[in-house]
Scaffold this motif. Structure first.
Motif, mmCIF file in Angstrom:
data_model
loop_
_atom_site.group_PDB
_atom_site.id
_atom_site.type_symbol
_atom_site.label_atom_id
_atom_site.label_comp_id
_atom_site.label_asym_id
_atom_site.label_seq_id
_atom_site.Cartn_x
_atom_site.Cartn_y
_atom_site.Cartn_z
ATOM 1 N N TYR A 74 0.800 -1.216 0.000
ATOM 2 C CA TYR A 74 0.000 0.000 0.000
ATOM 3 C C TYR A 74 0.839 1.275 0.000
ATOM 4 N N GLU A 75 2.156 1.140 0.127
ATOM 5 C CA GLU A 75 2.990 2.331 0.209
ATOM 6 C C GLU A 75 2.949 3.110 -1.110
ATOM 7 N N VAL A 76 2.643 4.387 -1.009
ATOM 8 C CA VAL A 76 2.441 5.249 -2.178
ATOM 9 C C VAL A 76 3.698 6.052 -2.470
ATOM 10 N N LYS A 77 4.015 6.142 -3.757
ATOM 11 C CA LYS A 77 5.024 7.090 -4.236
ATOM 12 C C LYS A 77 4.289 8.161 -5.031
ATOM 13 N N ARG A 78 4.662 9.411 -4.806
ATOM 14 C CA ARG A 78 3.994 10.523 -5.482
ATOM 15 C C ARG A 78 4.484 10.654 -6.922
ATOM 16 N N TRP A 79 3.548 10.851 -7.807
ATOM 17 C CA TRP A 79 3.879 11.080 -9.221
ATOM 18 C C TRP A 79 4.737 12.331 -9.338
ATOM 19 N N ASP A 80 5.799 12.257 -10.134
ATOM 20 C CA ASP A 80 6.734 13.373 -10.254
ATOM 21 C C ASP A 80 6.313 14.422 -11.273
ATOM 22 N N GLY A 81 5.145 14.243 -11.878
ATOM 23 C CA GLY A 81 4.634 15.223 -12.833
ATOM 24 C C GLY A 81 5.098 15.026 -14.258
ATOM 25 N N VAL A 82 6.000 14.079 -14.485
ATOM 26 C CA VAL A 82 6.468 13.797 -15.844
ATOM 27 C C VAL A 82 5.393 12.981 -16.562
ATOM 28 N N VAL A 83 4.930 13.497 -17.692
ATOM 29 C CA VAL A 83 3.893 12.806 -18.455
ATOM 30 C C VAL A 83 4.532 11.667 -19.249
ATOM 31 N N ARG A 84 4.045 10.439 -19.001
ATOM 32 C CA ARG A 84 4.603 9.254 -19.638
ATOM 33 C C ARG A 84 3.624 8.632 -20.627
ATOM 34 N N GLU A 85 3.993 7.452 -21.168
ATOM 35 C CA GLU A 85 3.283 6.891 -22.320
ATOM 36 C C GLU A 85 1.799 6.644 -22.099
ATOM 37 N N PHE A 86 1.422 6.267 -20.887
ATOM 38 C CA PHE A 86 0.043 5.874 -20.619
ATOM 39 C C PHE A 86 -0.551 6.742 -19.520
ATOM 40 N N ASP A 87 -1.769 7.212 -19.734
ATOM 41 C CA ASP A 87 -2.413 8.106 -18.773
ATOM 42 C C ASP A 87 -2.475 7.512 -17.373
ATOM 43 N N VAL A 88 -2.696 6.200 -17.317
ATOM 44 C CA VAL A 88 -2.854 5.557 -16.021
ATOM 45 C C VAL A 88 -1.560 5.598 -15.206
#
Length: 243
Positions: A74-88
């Protein structure tokens, strides 16, 4: 049904599964853990090593949990804001959600937290493929230095199913739970795809089926995508009356 014929080794049976691959090079290995019988299509390729791509999320998660680089699924890492290949991928993820959605960035960050020394030591302990992480701590499994064969993948998953890997019971059971693809009345399917995203020229599907009668471990790779590898695997499992 898929026809099979015995080879010189009594525990090995050849699958005549050409129609499932539609002319695309690939291999599939399926092992019955109750009888130890191995069914394989394209036996030569089943021994050839390829980069594991996102199927490496399975050992990466095991190592990360065992080394406490991540506390639980369940440990969450925050998205770094870099837009990658897939929206999900473009959102916060937990260890489990990043496994399900195959969010590469999460597991790259996890590998960096594990670090080269601990990663190398653990790959050696589980004898994972060629154990080569020289391609970089957050890249070595992605069309890079680490390679593993379908037969080796089957052996690795077999040890995970039987909980004989050198990890804690809790660690192995957590990762097995994270790998659940579908739960039906008479079986549970655990699996992980992998795709070489640079050219979609390599796809994997590895995992196992838990039934009332036996556990079946499988690994498929094909010169296409992980989606294709999964479709081939499921059709083969259906034709063998495993699912």
């Amino acid at each position: 049904m898929i026809a099979s014929s015995a080879s010189a080794e009594p525990a090995l049976k050849e699958l005549h599964a050409e129609s499932l691959f539609h002319g695309v090079p690939g291999t599939i290995v399926i092992k019955n853990l109750k009888t130890d019988k191995i069914y394989t299509y394209n036996r030569v390729r089943s021994t050839m090593r390829f980069t594991p791509e996102s199927t490496f999320k399975v050992p990466n998660a095991l190592i990360g949990l065992e080394e406490h680089a991540v506390e639980d699924e369940y440990e969450v890492k925050r998205w770094d804001g870099v837009v990658r290949e897939f929206d999900v991928w473009n959102r916060d993820h937990s260890l489990a959600s990043a496994m399900r959605q195959s969010a590469i960035w999460y597991y790259q960050a996890l590998a960096r937290d594990i670090g080269p020394e601990r990663m190398q030591s653990n790959l050696a302990r589980i004898h994972y493929g060629n154990e080569d992480i020289s391609g970089g701590i957050d890249q070595f499994w992605l069309n890079s230095s680490l390679n593993i064969s379908a037969l080796e993948q089957v052996h690795f998953i077999e040890e995970l199913v039987e909980e004989s890997l050198p990890f804690s019971e809790q660690t192995m059971r957590t990762v097995k739970r994270m790998m659940i693809d579908s739960e039906e009345d008479d079986y549970t399917l655990h699996g992980k795809t992998g795709t070489r995203l640079s050219d979609l020229g390599l796809g994997w599907y590895i995992g196992y089926v838990d039934t009332d009668h036996a556990d079946w471990v499988f690994a498929t790779n094909v010169d296409s995508s992980g989606t294709t590898a999964k479709a081939i695997t499921l059709e083969c499992l259906e034709r063998l009356d495993i699912i």
